[in-house]
Design a protein around this motif. Structure first.
Motif, mmCIF file in Angstrom:
data_model
loop_
_atom_site.group_PDB
_atom_site.id
_atom_site.type_symbol
_atom_site.label_atom_id
_atom_site.label_comp_id
_atom_site.label_asym_id
_atom_site.label_seq_id
_atom_site.Cartn_x
_atom_site.Cartn_y
_atom_site.Cartn_z
ATOM 1 N N ARG A 161 1.074 -1.396 -0.292
ATOM 2 C CA ARG A 161 0.327 -0.376 0.250
ATOM 3 C C ARG A 161 0.777 1.699 -0.186
ATOM 4 O O ARG A 161 0.826 1.818 -0.860
ATOM 5 N N GLU A 162 1.955 0.864 0.784
ATOM 6 C CA GLU A 162 2.802 2.351 1.022
ATOM 7 C C GLU A 162 3.744 2.499 -0.399
ATOM 8 O O GLU A 162 3.747 3.951 -1.025
ATOM 9 N N ARG A 164 2.807 1.523 -3.418
ATOM 10 C CA ARG A 164 0.870 1.976 -4.019
ATOM 11 C C ARG A 164 0.740 3.896 -4.421
ATOM 12 O O ARG A 164 0.859 4.474 -5.201
ATOM 13 N N ARG A 165 1.013 3.782 -2.704
ATOM 14 C CA ARG A 165 1.069 5.444 -2.471
ATOM 15 C C ARG A 165 2.144 6.164 -3.318
ATOM 16 O O ARG A 165 1.797 7.200 -3.654
ATOM 17 N N GLU A 168 1.618 6.539 -6.909
ATOM 18 C CA GLU A 168 0.323 7.384 -7.090
ATOM 19 C C GLU A 168 0.732 9.022 -7.033
ATOM 20 O O GLU A 168 1.024 10.264 -7.248
ATOM 21 N N ALA A 169 1.577 8.742 -6.365
ATOM 22 C CA ALA A 169 2.342 10.893 -5.691
ATOM 23 C C ALA A 169 3.215 11.031 -7.201
ATOM 24 O O ALA A 169 3.347 11.891 -7.277
#
Length: 174
Positions: A161-162, A164-165, A168-169
């Motif tokens: 999840r990190e 992926r963040r 996306e950032a």
């Protein structure tokens, strides 16, 4: 060599959407099977035994999986046995390469449909080794669904999840 946790977290970072994961349960086995058919057509003899490149590839990849995570590798070994047997049958059919190419193409179409749901590019775009992690990831997902390897799931999911963040950032910034 990256650990199983690192490999799985990287793969999972672009495989968080359940619809994408479901498409991979169809597309990845189709791609694997078709590759085994293609590699199975490349054959040679070793002490009166006919051996295919697919058989040798299997041994090498399974060793890699066992180094990464023995329990997941056991599941992948069970998965690969029918793949080898059925792909060997296909190798001896009338047009194995045409069959393999057709299945390969359909498998990739299914994969890319999944990534449309995910709204993320496939993991192998940035790291070709992730092509080998696809089956490993799917076996992990099967184990997780069965309630096995809960610690592994708990370890890789937050990392994924990190990652992926961060993806996306970077996309928003660039």
């Amino acid at each position: 060599m990256k650990s199983a946790v690192e490999q799985l977290a990287t793969y999972k970072s672009v495989h968080l959407n359940p619809k994408n994961i479901r498409t991979h349960f169809f597309g990845v086995p189709m791609i694997i099977w078709s590759l085994f058919v293609m590699l199975g057509t490349l054959r040679f003899e070793v002490q009166q035994f006919e051996v295919s490149v697919a058989m040798l590839f299997t041994l090498v990849v399974l060793v890699y999986y066992f180094i990464l995570h023995a329990r997941l590798a056991i599941g992948l070994t069970v998965f690969i046995i029918p793949v080898i047997l059925t792909s060997e049958m296909a190798v001896h059919s009338a047009h194995p390469i045409i069959l393999a190419v057709a299945v390969f193409a359909i498998g990739w179409v299914i994969q890319f449909i999944g990534h449309k749901y995910e709204k993320a590019k496939p993991a192998f775009i940035d790291d070709l080794n992730q092509l080998l992690i696809g089956p490993f990831f799917l076996m992990a997902e099967v184990y997780f669904l069965l309630g096995w390897e809960k610690e592994l799931d708990a370890e890789i999911t937050p990392i994924a999840r990190e990652k992926r963040r961060a993806i996306e950032a970077a996309r928003r910034a660039g």
